[in-house]
Design an enzyme around this catalytic site. Structure first.
Site, PDB file in Angstrom:
ATOM      1  N   SER A   1      37.518  55.218  37.947  1.00  0.00           N
ATOM      2  CA  SER A   1      37.493  53.892  38.586  1.00  0.00           C
ATOM      3  C   SER A   1      37.979  52.772  37.674  1.00  0.00           C
ATOM      4  CB  SER A   1      36.078  53.577  39.091  1.00  0.00           C
ATOM      5  OG  SER A   1      35.154  53.668  38.037  1.00  0.00           O
TER       6      SER A   1
ATOM      7  N   THR B   1      34.050  49.371  38.512  1.00  0.00           N
ATOM      8  CA  THR B   1      34.581  48.467  37.508  1.00  0.00           C
ATOM      9  C   THR B   1      33.758  48.461  36.221  1.00  0.00           C
ATOM     10  OG1 THR B   1      35.052  47.044  39.378  1.00  0.00           O
ATOM     11  CG2 THR B   1      35.059  45.996  37.210  1.00  0.00           C
TER      12      THR B   1
ATOM     13  N   THR C   1      39.525  47.367  36.288  1.00  0.00           N
ATOM     14  CA  THR C   1      39.251  48.396  37.299  1.00  0.00           C
ATOM     15  C   THR C   1      40.541  48.960  37.880  1.00  0.00           C
ATOM     16  OG1 THR C   1      37.942  48.815  39.305  1.00  0.00           O
ATOM     17  CG2 THR C   1      39.216  46.811  39.273  1.00  0.00           C
TER      18      THR C   1
ATOM     19  N   ARG D   1      46.301  46.127  48.043  1.00  0.00           N
ATOM     20  CA  ARG D   1      44.960  45.528  48.011  1.00  0.00           C
ATOM     21  C   ARG D   1      44.570  45.135  46.569  1.00  0.00           C
ATOM     22  NH1 ARG D   1      39.753  46.658  45.357  1.00  0.00           N
ATOM     23  NH2 ARG D   1      38.135  45.894  46.738  1.00  0.00           N
ATOM     24  N   VAL D   2      44.006  43.951  46.444  1.00  0.00           N
ATOM     25  CA  VAL D   2      43.450  43.492  45.171  1.00  0.00           C
ATOM     26  C   VAL D   2      41.997  43.088  45.437  1.00  0.00           C
ATOM     27  CG1 VAL D   2      43.548  41.658  43.431  1.00  0.00           C
ATOM     28  CG2 VAL D   2      45.666  42.732  44.216  1.00  0.00           C
ATOM     29  N   GLY D   3      41.093  43.484  44.574  1.00  0.00           N
ATOM     30  CA  GLY D   3      39.673  43.169  44.764  1.00  0.00           C
ATOM     31  C   GLY D   3      39.239  41.950  43.979  1.00  0.00           C
ATOM     32  N   ASP D   4      37.977  41.943  43.593  1.00  0.00           N
ATOM     33  CA  ASP D   4      37.418  40.793  42.882  1.00  0.00           C
ATOM     34  C   ASP D   4      37.730  40.798  41.387  1.00  0.00           C
ATOM     35  OD1 ASP D   4      35.709  43.159  42.788  1.00  0.00           O
ATOM     36  OD2 ASP D   4      34.332  41.930  41.611  1.00  0.00           O
TER      37      ASP D   4
ATOM     38  N   THR E   1      30.333  43.856  39.894  1.00  0.00           N
ATOM     39  CA  THR E   1      30.875  45.168  40.214  1.00  0.00           C
ATOM     40  C   THR E   1      30.431  45.496  41.636  1.00  0.00           C
ATOM     41  OG1 THR E   1      30.859  47.517  39.596  1.00  0.00           O
ATOM     42  CG2 THR E   1      28.891  46.262  39.072  1.00  0.00           C
ATOM     43  N   GLY E   2      31.172  46.374  42.273  1.00  0.00           N
ATOM     44  CA  GLY E   2      30.842  46.700  43.656  1.00  0.00           C
ATOM     45  C   GLY E   2      31.992  46.363  44.574  1.00  0.00           C
TER      46      GLY E   2
ATOM     47  N   GLY F   1      34.565  44.565  46.156  1.00  0.00           N
ATOM     48  CA  GLY F   1      35.226  43.327  45.767  1.00  0.00           C
ATOM     49  C   GLY F   1      35.372  42.315  46.876  1.00  0.00           C
TER      50      GLY F   1
HETATM   51  N1  GLY Z   1      34.908  45.625  42.227  1.00  0.00           N
HETATM   52  C1  GLY Z   1      36.112  46.322  42.177  1.00  0.00           C
HETATM   53  C2  GLY Z   1      36.925  46.232  43.368  1.00  0.00           C
HETATM   54  O1  GLY Z   1      36.419  45.991  44.458  1.00  0.00           O
HETATM   55  O2  GLY Z   1      38.116  46.430  43.267  1.00  0.00           O
END
Ligand code: GLY
Length: 329
Positions: free
Chosen positions: A84, A189, A207, A217-220, A240-241, A243
């Protein structure tokens, strides 16, 4: 995936405290805090243990938090068994491993990369964006070209065994919009926050994101204020979690702002989690976790579900700590 061993929370006090008044109002909160008198580094999940030790090599010599967090998360980025974070990560649904990372220092300088492929240390590219450009965020091919121009090391992704796993997944998974499970079995992450011997804060977050996500896709994690936020007057927070849920409340910035208002780190993380819970009708698999430290060296964490833990390293401690949580997984 092999079940890892977990360590129980050490000496932590549980009490009810009256927090600093905000606009004349008194806030009653529960305090459940750890505290460090000297330098401290905290990071998400079990992979944080090794990462913290690398960060500590910088901190114990009186080095800067920004160097510590970069050196720390690089350990996780180059761990080929980690699915991850970094180049060992799982790909998106089209088979591309796309990496996201950001870094922030005590002067509120920050750098970020997203949707970056084939570079071993995204966190160092993010730092280079911060230090060598007038920008904060580079993505995709532009970020890669920047990294290549600076001579960053490359790797072919996905790794063969990860590619095979993805091919098997594709055969069995027709519902491409299914939410992922984010828990202590598949980790997530690495977010790392540190205070150095000067009392200065920095943070790093990196991450490969949501396994089998949509391409693009891009997360947090690379979003300053979502996956990470540092304000040297107040402290630092990372997330973390899932995003998408963390971005929706500007999670890490929210935690830092709550600490500025007088919340303890745990209560600030808890309030952010409550906000996420209140904004989602369906909490199935919606794991989100926050980890924070304040200017006095108090630290804490909170997650939607049980199962989140974080690694702690100080002069006297090197251990995993179970986070508080809203509900059982
Ligand atoms: N927290 C990582 C993501 O959602 O990409």
């Amino acid at each position: 995936m092999k079940r890892r061993s977990f360590f129980k929370l050490g000496a932590v006090a549980g009490a009810v405290s009256v927090l600093k008044p905000i606009n004349g109002a008194q806030i009653l909160g529960s305090s459940f805090e750890g505290k460090s008198e000297g330098p401290i580094v905290l990071s998400t999940w079990i992979h944080g243990l090794e990462a913290n030790r690398a960060a500590w090599k910088v901190l114990e010599k009186g080095g800067k938090a920004i160097d510590a967090v970069e050196q720390g998360v690089k350990v996780t980025e180059s761990d080929l068994t980690n699915r991850s974070v970094g180049i060992g990560g799982r790909p998106d649904r089209d088979g591309h491993v796309t990496l996201d990372a950001c870094i922030m220092d005590e002067q509120s300088r920050c750098g970020s990369v997203a949707f970056l492929e084939g570079i071993i240390h995204p966190i160092s590219v993010a730092r280079a964006v911060m230090e060598k450009t007038q920008h904060i965020m580079l993505v995709g091919e532009g970020a890669k070209q920047f990294a290549l121009d600076l001579g960053f090391k490359t790797a072919k992704t996905p790794l063969p065994e990860v590619k095979k796993e993805w091919q098997d997944w594709k055969k069995e998974n027709k519902d491409l919009f299914k939410k992922p499970e984010i828990n202590h079995e598949n980790h997530d992450t690495i977010g790392m926050i540190a205070m150095d011997s000067n009392g200065d804060f920095s943070g790093a977050c990196t991450t490969s994101g949501w396994a089998y996500k949509m391409h693009g896709r891009v997360g947090d994690s690379p979003i300053i204020g979502a996956g990470l936020f540092v304000d040297n007057e107040v402290g630092a927070a990372t997330a973390t979690g899932l995003g998408e849920a963390i971005v929706r409340i500007a999670g890490s910035h929210t935690v830092v702002e709550l600490m500025r208002q007088g919340y303890t780190p745990t209560d600030a993380c808890k309030e952010a989690v409550k906000r996420i819970i209140s904004k989602h009708k369906d909490l199935t698999n919606l794991q989100c976790c926050f980890l924070a430290i304040d200017k006095k060296g108090n630290y804490g964490a909170y997650s939607v579900y049980s199962g989140f833990n974080f690694a702690l390293k100080t002069n006297s401690e090197d251990k995993m700590v179970d986070s508080e949580f809203d509900r059982n997984w």
